[in-house]
Design a protein around this motif. Structure first.
Motif, PDB file in Angstrom:
ATOM      1  N   LEU A   1       0.836  -1.195   0.000  1.00  0.00           N
ATOM      2  CA  LEU A   1       0.000   0.000   0.000  1.00  0.00           C
ATOM      3  C   LEU A   1       0.875   1.252   0.000  1.00  0.00           C
ATOM      4  N   LEU A   2       0.302   2.357  -0.440  1.00  0.00           N
ATOM      5  CA  LEU A   2       1.042   3.611  -0.559  1.00  0.00           C
ATOM      6  C   LEU A   2       0.355   4.704   0.245  1.00  0.00           C
ATOM      7  N   ASP A   3       1.124   5.371   1.109  1.00  0.00           N
ATOM      8  CA  ASP A   3       0.539   6.425   1.931  1.00  0.00           C
ATOM      9  C   ASP A   3       0.467   7.731   1.142  1.00  0.00           C
ATOM     10  N   SER A   4       0.183   8.826   1.816  1.00  0.00           N
ATOM     11  CA  SER A   4       0.006  10.104   1.132  1.00  0.00           C
ATOM     12  C   SER A   4       1.270  10.582   0.442  1.00  0.00           C
ATOM     13  N   ASN A   5       2.442  10.098   0.898  1.00  0.00           N
ATOM     14  CA  ASN A   5       3.710  10.467   0.274  1.00  0.00           C
ATOM     15  C   ASN A   5       4.253   9.361  -0.630  1.00  0.00           C
ATOM     16  N   LEU A   6       3.395   8.396  -0.949  1.00  0.00           N
ATOM     17  CA  LEU A   6       3.767   7.249  -1.779  1.00  0.00           C
ATOM     18  C   LEU A   6       4.849   6.392  -1.127  1.00  0.00           C
ATOM     19  N   ILE A   7       4.901   6.405   0.207  1.00  0.00           N
ATOM     20  CA  ILE A   7       5.791   5.497   0.932  1.00  0.00           C
ATOM     21  C   ILE A   7       5.138   4.122   0.959  1.00  0.00           C
ATOM     22  N   ALA A   8       5.887   3.092   0.583  1.00  0.00           N
ATOM     23  CA  ALA A   8       5.344   1.735   0.508  1.00  0.00           C
ATOM     24  C   ALA A   8       5.223   1.130   1.900  1.00  0.00           C
ATOM     25  N   LYS A   9       4.104   0.447   2.129  1.00  0.00           N
ATOM     26  CA  LYS A   9       3.871  -0.244   3.394  1.00  0.00           C
ATOM     27  C   LYS A   9       3.295  -1.627   3.094  1.00  0.00           C
ATOM     28  N   VAL A  10       3.928  -2.646   3.647  1.00  0.00           N
ATOM     29  CA  VAL A  10       3.483  -4.028   3.444  1.00  0.00           C
ATOM     30  C   VAL A  10       2.289  -4.292   4.352  1.00  0.00           C
ATOM     31  N   ALA A  11       1.270  -4.971   3.811  1.00  0.00           N
ATOM     32  CA  ALA A  11       0.023  -5.195   4.544  1.00  0.00           C
ATOM     33  C   ALA A  11      -0.393  -6.659   4.477  1.00  0.00           C
ATOM     34  N   ASP A  12      -1.483  -6.966   5.177  1.00  0.00           N
ATOM     35  CA  ASP A  12      -2.186  -8.249   5.134  1.00  0.00           C
ATOM     36  C   ASP A  12      -1.321  -9.400   5.643  1.00  0.00           C
ATOM     37  N   PHE A  13      -1.371  -9.620   6.967  1.00  0.00           N
ATOM     38  CA  PHE A  13      -0.573 -10.664   7.598  1.00  0.00           C
ATOM     39  C   PHE A  13      -1.409 -11.900   7.932  1.00  0.00           C
ATOM     40  N   GLY A  14      -2.556 -12.033   7.275  1.00  0.00           N
ATOM     41  CA  GLY A  14      -3.447 -13.146   7.586  1.00  0.00           C
ATOM     42  C   GLY A  14      -2.860 -14.516   7.319  1.00  0.00           C
ATOM     43  N   LEU A  15      -1.922 -14.632   6.365  1.00  0.00           N
ATOM     44  CA  LEU A  15      -1.329 -15.927   6.039  1.00  0.00           C
ATOM     45  C   LEU A  15       0.077 -16.088   6.613  1.00  0.00           C
TER      46      LEU A  15
END
Length: 656
Positions: free
Chosen positions: A459-473
């Motif tokens: 995912l990308l925040d307001s400054n287009l910083i990448a953030k890894v998401a979804d730890f369900g698996l």
């Protein structure tokens, strides 16, 4: 001028063989060892001058005597040598005005002139002069703190020393002069370990120690959630809190209190009464359950409430979630995945959040719900999506995350995207994603294998910083023994997303850190081509390899990236293909991936690696992109069988 180049090792003595040397700037590097007397073999005329700027290194001694001629300007502030009172005259070269060339002092914690009598401060009893005290020759006993930044956003510390000092003293409610950074050194990770000294505040000449309540308070802040975290310095860990000298008899752990007989009798009486009440309640519940055992279960009763209390994670009521999403109105829905629907919510304090609501009967519901709460509550990194809280009421299971206004990486790469990313931006997104995963592999305790890295989970925040998401698996990595040996994989059922799955994991069911490396390599290929991983049964790795071998590499690069340095693209593509090797042992470790990306960015033109403010407006143009998670229905996390690998009808790779 050799400043700000991350030079390490010792300063060569051969500099003294340069008779015409007039200025040598080595400040803000990583130099160690002794300061060579460069001026010894230099013949000075009456007008000649020699300026030596050695500030902000790790120089700890001097070769010979420290007595340069009057026409030599020497600057040493920011080095451990400035705290060595046994070296004569060192103080005059450690003042911010020592250089006389208009260069400002780079650290607010500079060392005061060493003119205090050494015998007046009993060093044998762990006292010393406070280096930056506003009161001259203030002798006090420090608390020794061993502190480590686990994943800082920088790899070179000197420019940020002042910012760190202000951050730490503000967090501990201390004055700036009460902190002294004694030493720092980088470890693999990269992690920055430092030894700090915390001095008591000057009240009068005899107030040279902390009292017990202050020691207890400082330690409590450092070991609790009260200590503020920042994306810039990242997560930290307290390695040691050393109490020596006048503090050696202090016990700052929890105190044990004795129980008086009267209180003990009251406790026993209360326990007996509670047992009687509990027995009666159990009988009543059994009677009610027998009356209603034939009723069909509703959603309200289909899920037992999870009674978890986790520091830093808020527990929301179902009513709060309803109000935040306007009763889960369809206009607030952002996307839908294997877990359930994702909504945009506004909390009572006007905070915008993303709310993942599990669907009834979801095959990934309860287990992933518990996994994600447990994992995310212990993780903190600027490249990981932060968990705000959760809801477990009314038979509902909801996870509340920070809101990512620029949606997913896949939103920006699809053909219909209204915004575009330059090559420099894509490199920064790749680096941010890799750093987030590196934190999971190397810094999380215990380490974690994500198992579902893909473009829709970045995912990308307001400054287009990448953030890894979804730890369900996600799965916890196996623990290693003290010698670093033990299994490197987890045997588990194959789960993940078609197109991103590690082939060796698919065949052997052995999940390793290299499985995440493979998935990230696929994302890198997407960043370069903007093509989905599977196209009419064709795999992106095979198609890119064929184009590369045929010398048509640049024909498959996404034309929307604009101009780019060919060398950087070639190195990025080579890294991506290495990550996608079929054999796990041939793939690079995540640390190697991060370092290579950093090296590629270093040779990029500076302007090309900075995010453009206009690029971050994509979410304003496309409502569907303003999401925590907007999934491609062909790429939902699922249990994988062989036929799934060719599922979906998506565009093929064509020369551009």
């Amino acid at each position: 001028d050799l400043s700000d180049n991350q030079l390490n090792g010792s300063i060569p003595e051969s500099f003294s063989d340069l008779p015409s040397l007039q200025k040598l700037s080595l400040e803000n590097n990583l130099l160690t060892g002794s300061v060579p007397a460069i001026w010894w073999n230099v013949s000075f005329s009456t007008k000649a001058r020699l300026k030596l700027d050695l500030r902000n290194n790790s120089l700890s001694n001097i070769s010979g005597e420290l007595n340069p001629p009057a026409n030599v300007t020497l600057r040493l502030e920011g080095n451990p040598i400035c705290k060595n009172a046994s070296i004569q005259n060192v103080g005059q070269f450690c003042r911010s005005e020592a250089g006389g060339d208009g260069i400002p002092d780079s650290s607010t914690n500079s060392t005061q002139t060493m003119t205090c009598p050494s015998q007046a401060c009993p060093t044998d009893n762990f006292y010393e002069y406070v280096p930056s005290s506003p009161v001259p020759c203030f002798c006090a006993s420090p608390i020794i703190v061993e502190y480590r930044l686990k994943s800082p956003s920088f790899s070179y510390f000197p420019p940020y020393i002042q910012k760190f000092e202000m951050y730490l003293t503000r967090s501990l409610d201390l004055s700036l002069y009460q902190l002294s950074i004694d030493s720092i050194f980088w470890q693999e990770g990269p992690r920055l370990q430092m030894h700090l000294k915390l001095f008591p505040m000057f009240i009068n000449p005899h107030s040279n120690t902390f009292n017990f309540s202050e020691v207890h308070r400082i330690r409590g802040v450092l070991t609790s959630w009260e200590f503020p975290r920042t994306d810039f310095f990242g997560p930290y860990e307290l390695l040691n809190f050393t109490l020596l000298g006048p503090y050696s008899n202090m016990i700052v752990g929890p105190r044990r209190m004795g129980i008086r007989k009267g209180i003990l009798a009251a406790i026993i009486t209360g326990a007996v009464a509670s047992f009687v009440i509990l027995s009666a309640t159990v009988v009543l519940l059994i009677t009610r359950c027998s009356r209603h055992r034939d009723r069909p279960p509703s959603r309200r009763h289909s899920s037992s409430k999870i009674t978890m209390k986790i520091d830093g994670v808020k527990v929301f009521t179902f009513k709060e979630m309803t109000l935040a999403t306007r009763n889960f109105d369809s206009s607030t829905q952002l996307g839908r995945g294997g877990y359930g629907k994702v909504y945009r919510g506004i909390l009572s304090d006007d905070t915008i959040v993303a709310i993942k609501r599990a669907e009834e009967g979801s095959l990934q519901g309860k287990k992933e719900f518990l996994t994600e709460i447990e994992l995310l509550s212990r993780l903190y990194h600027r490249n990981l999506v932060s968990l705000v809280g959760y809801c477990d009421e009314e038979g509902e299971q909801m996870l509340v995350y920070e809101f990512m206004p620029n949606g997913t990486l896949r939103d920006w790469l699809c053909v219909k995207a209204k915004g575009s990313l330059s090559f420099g931006m894509r490199l920064q997104i790749a680096l941010g994603s890799a750093k987030g995963i590196l934190y999971l592999h190397n810094e999380a305790n215990p380490p974690i294998f994500h198992r579902d890295i893909k473009a829709t989970n970045i995912l990308l925040d307001s400054n287009l910083i990448a953030k890894v998401a979804d730890f369900g698996l996600s799965r916890l990595a196996p623990l290693q023994d003290d010698e670093g040996t033990g299994p490197s994989y987890v045997s588990t059922a194959v789960r993940g997303t078609p197109g991103y799955l590690d082939p060796e994991y698919f065949l052997t069911s052995k999940l390793t850190d290299k499985s995440d490396v493979y998935s990230l390599g696929i994302v890198f290929l997407e960043l370069l081509t903007s093509v989905l991983p599977i196209s009419h049964g064709k795999n992106i790795v095979r198609e890119v390899n064929l184009a590369h071998q045929a010398g048509l590499m640049f024909s498959i690069i996404d034309s929307r990236m604009g101009s780019y340095p060919s060398e950087c693209v070639e190195r990025f593509l080579a890294l991506a293909l290495r990550c996608c090797y079929e054999k796990q042992d041939k793939r690079p470790a995540m640390l190697e991936v991060v370092r290579e990306l950093e090296n590629i960015i270093k040779i990029m033109p500076a302007a090309d690696t900075i995010f453009s403010p206009s690029a971050a407006s994509y979410s304003d143009q496309s409502p569907t992109s303003s999401s925590y998670l907007t999934r491609d229905t062909s790429y939902v996390s699922s249990s994988v069988i062989g036929s799934d690998l060719s599922s979906g009808v998506v565009p093929t790779i064509v020369p551009r």
